[in-house]
Design an enzyme around this catalytic site. Structure first.
Site, PDB file in Angstrom:
ATOM      1  N   HIS A 311      47.669  37.570  29.729  1.00 58.10           N
ATOM      2  CA  HIS A 311      46.642  37.918  30.702  1.00 58.10           C
ATOM      3  C   HIS A 311      46.867  37.094  31.954  1.00 58.10           C
ATOM      4  CE1 HIS A 311      42.734  38.704  32.470  1.00 58.10           C
ATOM      5  NE2 HIS A 311      42.669  39.720  31.643  1.00 58.10           N
ATOM      6  N   ASP A 368      42.779  44.374  24.835  1.00 54.76           N
ATOM      7  CA  ASP A 368      43.348  45.640  24.385  1.00 54.76           C
ATOM      8  C   ASP A 368      44.021  45.568  23.025  1.00 54.76           C
ATOM      9  OD1 ASP A 368      42.687  47.170  26.690  1.00 54.76           O
ATOM     10  OD2 ASP A 368      44.241  46.102  27.788  1.00 54.76           O
TER      11      ASP A 368
HETATM   12  N1  CMC Z   1      55.107  39.907  26.045  1.00 52.77           N
HETATM   13  C1  CMC Z   1      56.162  39.112  26.314  1.00 52.77           C
HETATM   14  N2  CMC Z   1      56.237  38.271  27.359  1.00 52.77           N
HETATM   15  C2  CMC Z   1      55.204  38.246  28.199  1.00 52.77           C
HETATM   16  C3  CMC Z   1      54.061  39.045  28.016  1.00 52.77           C
HETATM   17  C4  CMC Z   1      54.048  39.899  26.894  1.00 52.77           C
HETATM   18  N3  CMC Z   1      52.996  40.692  26.649  1.00 52.77           N
HETATM   19  N4  CMC Z   1      53.175  38.825  28.998  1.00 52.77           N
HETATM   20  C5  CMC Z   1      53.738  37.898  29.796  1.00 52.77           C
HETATM   21  N5  CMC Z   1      54.962  37.545  29.325  1.00 52.77           N
HETATM   22  C6  CMC Z   1      55.867  36.530  29.858  1.00 52.77           C
HETATM   23  C7  CMC Z   1      56.573  37.044  31.111  1.00 52.77           C
HETATM   24  O1  CMC Z   1      57.799  37.691  30.777  1.00 52.77           O
HETATM   25  C8  CMC Z   1      56.768  35.765  31.878  1.00 52.77           C
HETATM   26  O2  CMC Z   1      57.851  35.074  31.273  1.00 52.77           O
HETATM   27  P1  CMC Z   1      58.858  34.178  32.187  1.00 52.77           P
HETATM   28  O3  CMC Z   1      57.979  33.096  32.763  1.00 52.77           O
HETATM   29  O4  CMC Z   1      59.877  33.696  31.240  1.00 52.77           O
HETATM   30  O5  CMC Z   1      59.383  35.115  33.226  1.00 52.77           O
HETATM   31  C9  CMC Z   1      55.511  34.963  31.584  1.00 52.77           C
HETATM   32  O6  CMC Z   1      55.061  35.440  30.311  1.00 52.77           O
HETATM   33  C10 CMC Z   1      54.385  35.152  32.619  1.00 52.77           C
HETATM   34  O7  CMC Z   1      54.140  36.535  32.717  1.00 52.77           O
HETATM   35  P2  CMC Z   1      53.770  37.274  34.077  1.00 52.77           P
HETATM   36  O8  CMC Z   1      54.266  38.673  34.028  1.00 52.77           O
HETATM   37  O9  CMC Z   1      54.189  36.432  35.238  1.00 52.77           O
HETATM   38  O10 CMC Z   1      52.191  37.251  34.004  1.00 52.77           O
HETATM   39  P3  CMC Z   1      51.215  38.144  34.834  1.00 52.77           P
HETATM   40  O11 CMC Z   1      49.977  37.356  34.969  1.00 52.77           O
HETATM   41  O12 CMC Z   1      51.851  38.634  36.087  1.00 52.77           O
HETATM   42  O13 CMC Z   1      50.975  39.429  33.894  1.00 52.77           O
HETATM   43  C11 CMC Z   1      50.087  40.832  32.219  1.00 52.77           C
HETATM   44  C12 CMC Z   1      49.867  39.592  33.080  1.00 52.77           C
HETATM   45  C13 CMC Z   1      48.799  41.173  31.505  1.00 52.77           C
HETATM   46  C14 CMC Z   1      50.456  42.026  33.127  1.00 52.77           C
HETATM   47  C15 CMC Z   1      51.225  40.561  31.205  1.00 52.77           C
HETATM   48  O14 CMC Z   1      50.861  39.513  30.342  1.00 52.77           O
HETATM   49  C16 CMC Z   1      51.597  41.797  30.407  1.00 52.77           C
HETATM   50  O15 CMC Z   1      52.420  42.600  30.861  1.00 52.77           O
HETATM   51  N6  CMC Z   1      51.016  41.973  29.174  1.00 52.77           N
HETATM   52  C17 CMC Z   1      51.256  43.174  28.392  1.00 52.77           C
HETATM   53  C18 CMC Z   1      50.404  44.329  28.910  1.00 52.77           C
HETATM   54  C19 CMC Z   1      48.942  44.152  28.543  1.00 52.77           C
HETATM   55  O16 CMC Z   1      48.599  43.836  27.415  1.00 52.77           O
HETATM   56  N7  CMC Z   1      48.055  44.401  29.528  1.00 52.77           N
HETATM   57  C20 CMC Z   1      46.602  44.302  29.341  1.00 52.77           C
HETATM   58  C21 CMC Z   1      46.039  43.139  30.073  1.00 52.77           C
HETATM   59  S1  CMC Z   1      44.350  42.717  29.629  1.00 52.77           S
HETATM   60  C22 CMC Z   1      43.345  44.059  30.013  1.00 52.77           C
HETATM   61  C23 CMC Z   1      43.514  44.683  31.340  1.00 52.77           C
HETATM   62  O17 CMC Z   1      43.837  44.067  32.360  1.00 52.77           O
HETATM   63  O18 CMC Z   1      43.308  45.870  31.393  1.00 52.77           O
END
Ligand code: CMC
Length: 437
Positions: A311, A368
């Site tokens: 998140h 989710d």
């Molecule tokens: N699985 C594997 N690695 C992950 C995941 C994941 N679900 N989420 C983040 N990471 C890793 C990412 O690859 C990055 O690694 P590194 O630092 O080595 O590059 C690190 O964690 C930080 O991630 P980020 O993409 O910079 O984080 P963000 O804040 O931009 O993204 C997020 C947040 C929710 C989009 C992301 O965690 C994600 O894609 N999660 C899966 C999709 C999901 O479950 N979305 C629902 C979110 S909650 C409800 C809503 O918003 O609707």
């Protein structure tokens, strides 16, 4: 920024040998922000923050979220208390009016929801124009946008009409959601009933049929209330920010909410609940080997992510996920359902939470991760999961639109950028272009 408190502190910024004093703003839970609104006019500099990782776009009195401590409250009330003790209608009232309703206010609000539940018969014909298997989120966003053609009287003096508009949207979006499901199934539409509560009415419109009347089950109604409450608002998330940005151009509430629905559709946002269920189903069908999914999620060369994990704001357990996980157990037990996907989800969570990759990045299950298992248990098909999220998030979007519209510091949302394209160059007429300009 109406109720902003300017703290004693100022931040000092040194640029090009000059010192700039930037005011510090303190929120009601003590969170601090540096006010940079005058920065460009005084220094010529802007700030750069892709993805708004560290940028506050407004001051808001709707939802408080502490991602480090895992705290979430709506209008000052803890999410745990609201999910345990309220109906979704009470929480929708709270979000949109600022206080929990008295008995009388609740009854009046519920009557409005009953009164506005129908959609114009001409709109119902729209459903016939969509091909089979149309994504329900596409149908929902266009139907909501179309509401402004049918109810244009709401568009003048929107704040004067906001309570009616909010009730109309809350009630009609529920009907539109259920109708889109019925259409997708090729079944006759079931009209809303005045005698049923908000959630029972929705379930009845979804599942009642001429050959098999739907029996309303209290456990299912309670579970749905809880899920919708937990999705009610989440401050400046992607779809809410979209509603605010669209509305900041002074576009009407229906169009702004329609924009929010489209943002929510994305698999990184609300679309994740459907994606989680598809991932868990795939793991199940492939023999339950979730370890390869964890390995894929950790592989930097693989774009796959463990959906339902991580998140932007929570760096600890998402408080909503904790409540939903428990509700999952309660609902499945009460309905006497054993779902192998719940076992897979629990194992996946356990393994991920002990894994160095997830620990180092503070990746925990989000809202989710478990919600789809409850939706599945109460009969909601997977392609409707994100529509359910939209139904829950609707009062939050309305509250933010209203707050934005009424904000004395409102300005059209218009971020800046750092231009990195070609420097200004001489124009070459078409006849003289060689392709090497
Ligand atoms: N699985 C594997 N690695 C992950 C995941 C994941 N679900 N989420 C983040 N990471 C890793 C990412 O690859 C990055 O690694 P590194 O630092 O080595 O590059 C690190 O964690 C930080 O991630 P980020 O993409 O910079 O984080 P963000 O804040 O931009 O993204 C997020 C947040 C929710 C989009 C992301 O965690 C994600 O894609 N999660 C899966 C999709 C999901 O479950 N979305 C629902 C979110 S909650 C409800 C809503 O918003 O609707």
């Amino acid at each position: 920024m109406g109720n902003v408190v300017h703290g004693q502190e100022t931040a000092e910024l040194k640029l090009d040998g000059k010192v700039y004093q930037l005011p510090v703003i303190v929120g009601s839970e003590g969170e601090k922000a540096i006010d940079i609104r005058e920065l460009r006019s005084s220094s010529g500099y802007i700030t750069l923050d892709s993805g708004f990782m560290n940028t506050g776009s407004c001051c808001s009195s709707i939802t408080f979220l502490d991602g480090e401590e895992g705290i979430l409250s709506y209008r000052g009330y803890g999410i745990e208390d609201l999910a345990e003790n309220c109906t979704f209608v009470e929480v929708a009232y709270l979000l949109d009016h600022g206080n929990l309703p008295t008995r009388e206010e609740l009854s009046k609000f519920s009557q409005m929801l009953g009164k506005y539940a129908m959609v114009h018969e001409d709109m119902i014909r729209f459903f016939d124009g969509y091909p089979p298997n149309s994504p329900p989120m596409a149908i929902l966003s266009s139907m909501v946008n179309s509401l402004c053609s049918f109810y244009p009287e709401m568009l003048d003096n929107p704040l004067e009409n906001i309570d009616k508009m909010a009730a109309r949207l809350l009630s009609k979006v529920r009907t539109i959601a259920a109708f889109s499901y019925k259409k997708s199934m090729g079944q006759p539409l079931v009209y809303p009933r005045h005698d049923l509560s908000y959630c029972a009415n929705f379930l009845n419109m979804m599942f009642d049929s001429p050959v098999k009347p739907y029996e309303i089950n209290d456990t299912v109604v309670k579970a749905l209330n809880k899920l919708l409450i937990l999705h009610g608002d989440h401050e400046q998330n992607c779809s809410t920010a979209t509603v605010r940005v669209a509305g900041s151009a002074r576009v009407n509430l229906y169009a702004s909410i329609s924009a929010g629905i489209n943002a929510l559709w994305g698999p990184l946002h609300g679309g994740a609940n459907q994606a989680v269920m598809e991932m868990l189903t795939q793991i199940h069908e492939e023999g339950g080997n979730y370890k390869q999914f964890i390995a894929k999620a950790k592989d930097p060369a693989d774009p796959f992510r463990l959906v339902g994990f991580g998140h932007r704001v929570y760096k600890t357990h998402d408080p909503r996920a904790r409540i939903i996980k428990k509700a999952c157990d309660d609902v499945l037990t009460a309905l006497n359902i054993s779902d192998p996907l719940l076992d897979i989800a629990k194992e996946l969570e356990e393994v991920a939470l002990k894994d160095e990759y997830f620990i180092a990045r503070n990746l925990y299950p989000n809202v989710d991760f478990y919600s789809g298992i409850i939706y599945r248990a109460i009969g909601i098909p997977t392609n409707m999961f994100t529509v359910m999220f939209a139904l829950g998030r609707l009062p939050g979007w309305i509250a933010h639109w209203k707050e934005m519209w009424d904000d004395p510091d409102w300005r059209i949302s218009r971020p800046r950028q750092v231009y990195v394209g070609p420097k200004r160059r001489p124009f070459v007429p078409l006849a003289e272009r060689t392709g090497n300009e």
